[in-house]
Design a protein around this motif. Structure first.
Motif, PDB file in Angstrom:
ATOM      1  N   LYS A  68       0.828  -1.204   0.000  1.00  0.00           N
ATOM      2  CA  LYS A  68       0.000   0.000   0.000  1.00  0.00           C
ATOM      3  C   LYS A  68       0.864   1.257   0.000  1.00  0.00           C
ATOM      4  O   LYS A  68       0.535   2.256  -0.660  1.00  0.00           O
ATOM      5  N   ALA A  69       1.970   1.219   0.727  1.00  0.00           N
ATOM      6  CA  ALA A  69       2.867   2.379   0.739  1.00  0.00           C
ATOM      7  C   ALA A  69       3.466   2.626  -0.644  1.00  0.00           C
ATOM      8  O   ALA A  69       3.591   3.772  -1.091  1.00  0.00           O
ATOM      9  N   TYR A  70       3.831   1.567  -1.336  1.00  0.00           N
ATOM     10  CA  TYR A  70       4.446   1.706  -2.658  1.00  0.00           C
ATOM     11  C   TYR A  70       3.445   2.112  -3.733  1.00  0.00           C
ATOM     12  O   TYR A  70       3.845   2.578  -4.801  1.00  0.00           O
ATOM     13  N   THR A  71       2.158   1.937  -3.471  1.00  0.00           N
ATOM     14  CA  THR A  71       1.131   2.255  -4.465  1.00  0.00           C
ATOM     15  C   THR A  71       0.231   3.405  -4.026  1.00  0.00           C
ATOM     16  O   THR A  71      -0.838   3.612  -4.599  1.00  0.00           O
ATOM     17  N   ALA A  72       0.663   4.148  -3.023  1.00  0.00           N
ATOM     18  CA  ALA A  72      -0.091   5.328  -2.591  1.00  0.00           C
ATOM     19  C   ALA A  72      -0.077   6.374  -3.711  1.00  0.00           C
ATOM     20  O   ALA A  72       0.743   6.307  -4.630  1.00  0.00           O
TER      21      ALA A  72
END
Length: 525
Positions: free
Chosen positions: A275-279
């Protein structure tokens, strides 16, 4: 608004060494891929992802890159690559290339210069550290392939970090010049017409700046075959300091029309990292290992994985794969030999029904099984180092059988392929399945055609429905269309009341009765 081409896409992974050999040397190549792109397009996928084909000494078969902007001679030339891209685009296929930016080969000129001196232009382009006073490595980090993640280099009088093989030294991505050099690599391939990147092991790209020791892993009943398995990777991966570079990657691809990147996020419980990488402002999507190493495919596993990505505002877009070049073939992991054909059909239906992007690995459309490669024919360095406790990656990398005829099965015209064929693979060859209207190949085309034709499957929300044990059921809905998806993941018969739903794709289902591995996609009123 027009939906991005990649959202809900089906992407076909090609492992170039094993796809098709055009020059008869026993190793697949770019011209071989180009020759067989019509087969890939016929499946109904949107794009291909090609594993590394760059100049490499092949210590890890292309994931140790010695020149990011050239083709290894075993695979061909830049002209061959340009021809591949042109042919793919003519067939309506986008082209995604693997970018290995966490590490290089130890034969890359950058590393040669870095190890030569502590004062050179590239002295800090890799992760170097002094020994402890007793001469031991700087910390306790372990390599994914086993043993310490540090190797002593007498020329520098320091240790260098390598998350994988010692021949794969870790780049210092904290260094702005390293980031600039990697982005220049990306620009080189985007200018050549590629449609995006698969970013290999990207969450391994940066460890903690202070090189703090990792804590021991908590007790577990899972087998530990590598020293890597005995630690929690608190400091050696998943560092938030990596995210500004991820944003620079996104800014690069946004400078081109309709480009797309997917991150490979390794590790155990990695949903928060994905989720952090695709925020917003970062990568379009990421995939993890929810299914790739699971020893069973259960409704609970599907529910737990998909429920992490409900489509909340600001949430990224998930991607899913059941197989790839690193993971054992799913039909061998998840079904007994007598059940594999009907299970493979159920698995394809489930994959086609998932919310997110889906990846198919070459041969998955044929139902290829995991091959037991004997020790003397192993090429996988991890399997050789950990024999016999680690399941060989080679078993999922054996050549594609295009024809029934031995010895080369249409893969090569030479005397021998780089890895042996599976003993049962000739019967699954493309030509054999093309001639059989009831084959898994034709079934896969039907499932992917259904996904492409129905926005509810590509883009829709997903809501799980209560179902009997062993059965997973959910609804996909988008813009007024509602589809029911039910898959019996058990070899035993079951029942599920589908009501008045109108079947669109059905296998082993009669009314409410589901055979073992029966599957259904139906339209709801």
């Amino acid at each position: 608004m027009t939906t991005e081409w990649w959202r809900g896409a089906a992407i076909y992974q090609i492992y170039p060494r094993s796809f098709a050999d055009a020059n008869g040397d026993g190793v697949g190549d770019l011209r071989g891929i180009t020759t067989h792109l019509e087969h890939v397009a016929s499946l109904g996928v949107d794009a291909i992802w090609i594993s590394p084909f760059y100049t490499s000494p092949m210590a890890d078969f292309g994931y140790d890159v010695a020149d990011y902007c050239d083709i290894d001679p075993v695979f061909g030339t830049l002209a061959d690559f340009d021809a591949l891209v042109a042919r793919a685009h003519a067939l309506g296929l986008r082209v995604i290339t693997d970018q290995v930016w966490s590490h290089t080969s130890d034969q890359h000129p950058w590393f040669t210069q870095s190890r030569a001196s502590r004062d050179g232009d590239k002295a800090d382009w890799y992760v170097w550290a002094d020994a402890k006073p007793d001469g031991t490595p700087p910390n306790n980090w372990q390599s994914v392939f086993g043993g310490a993640a540090w190797t002593w280099d007498a020329r520098r009088g320091q240790y260098y970090l390598h998350t994988f093989l010692k021949e794969q030294p870790q780049l210092n991505i904290r260094h702005p010049a390293v980031q600039d050099a990697l982005l220049a690599v990306g620009r080189f391939w985007l200018d050549r017409g590629v449609d995006g990147f698969r970013l290999d092991a990207i969450n391994h790209g940066m460890g903690a700046a202070d090189l703090a020791d990792n804590p021991p892993a908590p007790p577990s009943d899972r087998p530990r075959t590598r020293s890597f398995d005995f630690q929690t990777k608190t400091h050696s991966q998943d560092q938030p300091d990596m995210l500004p570079f991820v944003e620079r990657i996104r800014a690069l691809t946004d400078g081109y029309d309709a480009r797309f990147s997917v991150a490979e996020i390794g590790g155990g419980d990695n949903d928060a990292v994905r989720k952090a990488y695709t925020a917003p402002g970062r990568l379009e999507t990421a995939y993890g290992f929810d299914f790739l190493y699971a020893d069973r495919l259960t409704p609970e596993l599907v529910h737990d994985a998909l429920s992490q990505w409900p489509g909340a505002p600001g949430e990224g877009w998930p991607s899913w794969a059941f197989e790839n070049h690193d993971a054992p073939r799913a039909v061998s992991r998840w079904a007994l030999p007598a059940d594999r054909d009907r299970f493979a059909r159920a698995k394809i239906v489930l994959l086609a029904a998932l919310r997110g992007n889906i990846f198919l690995y070459q041969g998955e459309e044929l139902g290829l099984t995991q091959v037991a490669v004997p020790f003397e024919k192993l090429r996988d360095p991890e399997a050789i180092a950990n024999w016999p406790l680690t399941l060989s990656r080679d078993g999922a990398r054996t050549p594609m059988p295009w024809t029934v005829e031995a010895p080369g099965h249409g893969f090569t015209g030479g005397d021998e392929a780089w890895l042996p064929f599976g003993a049962d693979h000739a019967a699954m060859a493309v030509t054999a399945q093309e001639a059989d209207a009831a084959s898994l190949l034709h079934w896969t085309r039907r499932a992917l055609a259904l996904r492409r034709a129905h926005p509810a499957l590509r883009l829709g929300a997903l809501r799980f429905i209560d179902a009997p044990p062993g059965v997973v059921a959910f609804e996909r809905a988008h813009d007024g269309e509602r589809l029911l998806c039910v898959v019996n993941l058990s070899p035993d018969p079951s029942r599920f009341a589908a009501g008045a739903a109108a079947p669109l794709l059905s296998h082993g289902v009669a009314g409410d009765a589901f055979d073992g591995y029966g599957a259904l996609i139906a339209r709801l009123a």
